[in-house]
Design an enzyme around this catalytic site. Structure first.
Site, PDB file in Angstrom:
ATOM      1  N   GLY A  46       0.870  -1.026   0.375  1.00 15.45           N
ATOM      2  CA  GLY A  46       0.297  -0.269  -0.076  1.00 15.45           C
ATOM      3  C   GLY A  46       1.115   1.383  -0.030  1.00 15.45           C
ATOM      4  N   GLN A  51       3.051   9.916   1.473  1.00 16.61           N
ATOM      5  CA  GLN A  51       4.523   9.587   1.225  1.00 16.61           C
ATOM      6  C   GLN A  51       5.412   9.551  -0.098  1.00 16.61           C
ATOM      7  OE1 GLN A  51       2.682   4.878   2.096  1.00 16.61           O
ATOM      8  NE2 GLN A  51       4.746   5.114   2.780  1.00 16.61           N
ATOM      9  N   CYS A  94       7.042  -0.540   6.130  1.00 20.30           N
ATOM     10  CA  CYS A  94       6.206   0.327   5.739  1.00 20.30           C
ATOM     11  C   CYS A  94       7.167   0.739   4.786  1.00 20.30           C
ATOM     12  CB  CYS A  94       6.041   1.278   6.450  1.00 20.30           C
ATOM     13  SG  CYS A  94       5.471   2.802   5.821  1.00 20.30           S
ATOM     14  N   LEU A  95       7.096   1.357   3.728  1.00 24.37           N
ATOM     15  CA  LEU A  95       7.941   1.835   2.330  1.00 24.37           C
ATOM     16  C   LEU A  95       8.872   3.244   2.890  1.00 24.37           C
ATOM     17  CD1 LEU A  95       5.848   0.813  -1.437  1.00 24.37           C
ATOM     18  CD2 LEU A  95       8.048  -0.108  -0.413  1.00 24.37           C
ATOM     19  N   HIS A 136      -3.328   0.574   8.184  1.00 25.32           N
ATOM     20  CA  HIS A 136      -1.995   1.070   8.240  1.00 25.32           C
ATOM     21  C   HIS A 136      -1.808   2.301   7.332  1.00 25.32           C
ATOM     22  CE1 HIS A 136       2.914   0.181   7.104  1.00 25.32           C
ATOM     23  NE2 HIS A 136       2.162   1.412   6.666  1.00 25.32           N
ATOM     24  N   GLU A 137      -3.015   2.191   5.482  1.00 22.32           N
ATOM     25  CA  GLU A 137      -3.004   3.599   5.633  1.00 22.32           C
ATOM     26  C   GLU A 137      -3.576   4.795   5.496  1.00 22.32           C
ATOM     27  OE1 GLU A 137      -1.128   3.119   3.024  1.00 22.32           O
ATOM     28  OE2 GLU A 137      -0.103   0.846   3.110  1.00 22.32           O
ATOM     29  N   HIS A 140      -1.853   6.395   7.847  1.00 23.26           N
ATOM     30  CA  HIS A 140      -0.026   7.247   7.620  1.00 23.26           C
ATOM     31  C   HIS A 140      -0.858   8.566   6.885  1.00 23.26           C
ATOM     32  CE1 HIS A 140       3.405   5.567   5.725  1.00 23.26           C
ATOM     33  NE2 HIS A 140       2.783   3.982   5.432  1.00 23.26           N
TER      34      HIS A 140
HETATM   35 NI    NI Z   1       3.316   2.462   5.307  1.00 24.50          NI
END
Ligand code: NI
Length: 168
Positions: A46, A51, A94-95, A136-137, A140
């Site tokens: 995701g 981000q 997480c990216l 999680h998203e 963010h």
């Molecule tokens: Ni993330």
């Protein structure tokens, strides 16, 4: 389509409360498709708009990650968590925090509402892993990261790694 630069821990945009999208125009569609391309390229699941430096309430989920070969991405604008139930704990990453993983406890089932690229209302029922990804998203977009859910001891154990990321 363009591959966007993923913002890394320490970038203030990751701590910003994302803004409601009032009109789904060409720029939003383009952003969503570029985000999908970016998350796939990065091998992620995701990606939230902040981000990639855009403080807008939009996230994408690369669903082919769940069912390989089946390509039905999920694009959610102005997501709202409507209901949740139960609890689950498993490892998360997480990216924006590369190389860092930790067990996070989240709700087991969620109901999320939002709109799609046609400004149509959508509802997503997430169980297990999908519930985790949705939460999680949404986090963010509220300026939260998965490490915020860890105990202070766990976070202290990661602090060296995090400091390194934020000073890169
Ligand atoms: Ni993330």
């Amino acid at each position: 389509m363009t591959i966007l630069t993923i913002k890394i821990y320490g970038d203030p945009v990751l701590r910003k409360q994302a803004k409601e999208i009032t009109k789904v125009d060409e720029s939003i569609r383009k952003l969503a498709f570029n985000m999908l391309k970016t998350v796939r390229e990065a091998g992620g699941i995701g990606l939230a708009a902040n981000q990639v430096g855009e403080d807008k309430k939009l996230f994408v989920i690369n669903r082919s990650f769940f069912s390989p070969g089946k390509d039905s991405p999920l694009i959610v604008i102005n997501p709202v968590l409507v209901a949740s139930h139960g609890e689950q704990t498993s490892e998360e990453g997480c990216l924006s925090i590369p190389g860092t993983f930790a067990d996070v406890t989240r709700q087991l089932e969620v109901l999320v509402k939002g709109i799609d690229l046609d400004e149509k209302e959508i509802q997503i029922e997430g169980k297990g892993f999908l519930s985790r990804v949705l939460l999680h998203e949404i986090d963010h977009l509220n300026g939260l990261l998965f490490i915020d859910h860890l105990s202070s001891i766990r976070r202290r154990l990661l602090s060296k790694k995090l400091k390194k990321l934020s000073t890169k």
